[in-house]
Design a protein around this motif. Structure first.
Motif, short mmCIF file in Angstrom:
data_model
loop_
_atom_site.label_atom_id
_atom_site.label_comp_id
_atom_site.label_asym_id
_atom_site.label_seq_id
_atom_site.Cartn_x
_atom_site.Cartn_y
_atom_site.Cartn_z
N ALA A 124 0.83 -1.21 0.00
CA ALA A 124 0.00 0.00 0.00
C ALA A 124 0.87 1.26 0.00
O ALA A 124 0.55 2.25 -0.67
CB ALA A 124 -0.92 0.00 1.21
N GLU A 161 2.29 1.67 -3.51
CA GLU A 161 1.24 2.11 -4.43
C GLU A 161 0.91 3.58 -4.23
O GLU A 161 0.60 4.31 -5.19
CB GLU A 161 -0.02 1.27 -4.21
N GLY A 162 1.03 4.06 -2.99
CA GLY A 162 0.70 5.45 -2.68
C GLY A 162 1.83 6.43 -2.89
O GLY A 162 1.69 7.61 -2.55
N LYS A 185 -16.60 9.62 -4.26
CA LYS A 185 -15.67 9.72 -5.39
C LYS A 185 -16.28 10.53 -6.53
O LYS A 185 -15.60 11.36 -7.15
CB LYS A 185 -15.30 8.32 -5.86
N GLY A 236 -11.43 0.21 1.24
CA GLY A 236 -10.10 0.77 1.06
C GLY A 236 -9.16 -0.20 0.39
O GLY A 236 -8.28 0.21 -0.38
N ARG A 245 -7.78 -0.39 -3.23
CA ARG A 245 -6.61 0.37 -3.68
C ARG A 245 -5.47 -0.57 -4.08
O ARG A 245 -4.66 -0.23 -4.94
CB ARG A 245 -6.17 1.29 -2.54
N ILE A 246 -5.39 -1.71 -3.42
CA ILE A 246 -4.34 -2.70 -3.75
C ILE A 246 -5.01 -4.03 -4.10
O ILE A 246 -4.58 -5.10 -3.68
CB ILE A 246 -3.32 -2.86 -2.60
N TYR A 247 -6.06 -3.95 -4.88
CA TYR A 247 -6.91 -5.11 -5.20
C TYR A 247 -6.13 -6.25 -5.83
O TYR A 247 -6.23 -7.40 -5.38
CB TYR A 247 -8.03 -4.65 -6.13
N ASP A 253 -12.22 1.26 -3.28
CA ASP A 253 -10.95 1.90 -2.93
C ASP A 253 -11.21 3.25 -2.27
O ASP A 253 -12.34 3.72 -2.20
CB ASP A 253 -10.04 2.06 -4.16
N THR A 254 -10.16 3.85 -1.75
CA THR A 254 -10.21 5.18 -1.15
C THR A 254 -9.00 5.98 -1.62
O THR A 254 -8.02 5.41 -2.09
CB THR A 254 -10.22 5.10 0.39
N ASP A 255 -9.06 7.29 -1.47
CA ASP A 255 -7.95 8.13 -1.90
C ASP A 255 -6.66 7.77 -1.17
O ASP A 255 -5.58 7.74 -1.76
CB ASP A 255 -8.27 9.60 -1.68
N PHE A 301 -5.27 4.77 1.66
CA PHE A 301 -5.63 3.53 2.33
C PHE A 301 -4.50 3.09 3.25
O PHE A 301 -3.35 2.98 2.83
CB PHE A 301 -5.94 2.42 1.34
#
Length: 326
Positions: free
Chosen positions: A13, A16-17, A177, A194, A197-199, A225-227, A229
């Motif tokens: 996560a 990814e962010g 969203k 959330g 986001r890393i599905y 997902d969320t902005d 996570f």
């Protein structure tokens, strides 16, 4: 969670962010988006009848900690959004954290604490209801802590591949969203809002990422997902980390609950029916860890905050700092 599991999820996560610490990113986003008088939705509630009829002890205490910094720190209005069965532990946790849950008009117009919205029991009405309350309350941010979300088939699951007969509150995040409202998610096991986001990572990593305990199930990982996570070994602890970072940005240690208050929050949650989920009892436990561990986490965060907002000081035994020498 077992040793080493959440570490790998967190690293995925964080990468990814963009690589920065996630609690810092979440806190900065909150401070940037939320102004005094704004509404902030806090969505929580996990665990159901017959195991834990009013939910579990992971979620409501973390929601209360977030409400505390939102109310006392950002001067905004925390509005808890949950199912009716989960409301008692949420309200009890908030009151123990010194955030009273009142009618929305009192919270909005006279700053008398936060408020509560409960979802409709009819799952067919949830999407329309989500649109309506987003339009009516106009939240500046929508947060989720330990709230289950649907998979790619629209089915909400427990972490072990069993479907849950519950309301899909993921619609709130879809509407947020659409309206470009900040969203933040906190979860610990792949099925919470959330994790979308890393599905792809979670589909391969989780033992029930691609299958369920019934024919035709495509896995427990939520697509919501969320902005920002934040995965955490215990969702409450993730919320405490974000709350501590908000307190750091505001330079106010007292926004974080003391260990004594943490005990009161956990006990209030347990007494109101938000039981510990590992053994489904009212013992002083959160996700298999004794309550004193949560108290220690809170104390550690408070000390980290205190030392980082204080003026530099080496102590009497180490002599003066260079800038202190005249």
């Amino acid at each position: 969670m077992n040793y080493g599991i959440v570490k790998q999820i967190y690293e995925a996560a964080r990468e990814e962010g963009g690589g920065r610490p996630i609690s810092a990113r979440a806190a900065e986003a909150l401070v940037g988006a939320v102004k005094p008088g704004d509404v902030v939705f806090i969505v929580t509630g996990a665990g159901y009848y017959p195991e834990v009829p009013n939910g579990e002890s992971d979620g409501p205490p973390g929601a209360a900690a977030l409400a505390r910094v939102i109310y006392w720190g950002l001067k905004a209005i925390p509005v808890f959004v949950t199912e009716e069965c989960h409301a008692p532990p949420v309200v009890a946790s908030a009151k123990a954290a010194a955030v009273m849950v009142r009618e929305f008009e009192l919270a909005k117009n006279r700053r008398m604490g936060g408020a509560l919205i409960t979802a409709p029991n009819d799952r067919d009405k949830t999407a329309e209801w989500a649109r309506d309350i987003i339009a009516e309350y106009k939240p500046a941010a929508v947060l989720s802590i330990e709230r289950l979300g649907p998979n790619d088939q629209g089915i909400v699951h427990g972490s072990t591949g069993v479907p849950k007969n519950c309301v899909d509150l993921g619609h709130l995040f879809i509407e947020a969203k659409k309206n470009k409202i900040l969203t933040i998610g906190i979860g610990d096991n792949g099925n919470e809002i959330g994790f979308g986001r890393i599905y792809d990572f979670m589909r391969d990593f989780h033992p029930y990422g691609r299958e369920c305990q019934y024919p035709g199930g495509t896995g427990v990982i939520t697509v919501i997902d969320t902005d920002v996570f934040l995965p955490a070994s215990i969702s409450n602890w993730g919320a405490y980390g974000i709350a501590a970072m908000v307190a750091f940005l505001l330079k106010d240690q007292d926004l974080i609950q003391t260990p004594e208050m943490e005990r009161k929050i956990l006990e209030a949650c347990l007494d109101a029916g938000g039981w510990e989920m590992r053994y489904c009892t009212s013992r002083f436990i959160v996700d298999g860890t004794v309550g004193e561990s949560s108290m220690s986490i809170v104390q550690l965060l408070r000390d980290m905050l205190r030392l980082n907002i204080a003026a530099p000081d080496r102590g009497l035994s180490h002599g003066k700092m260079k800038e202190q020498v005249q």
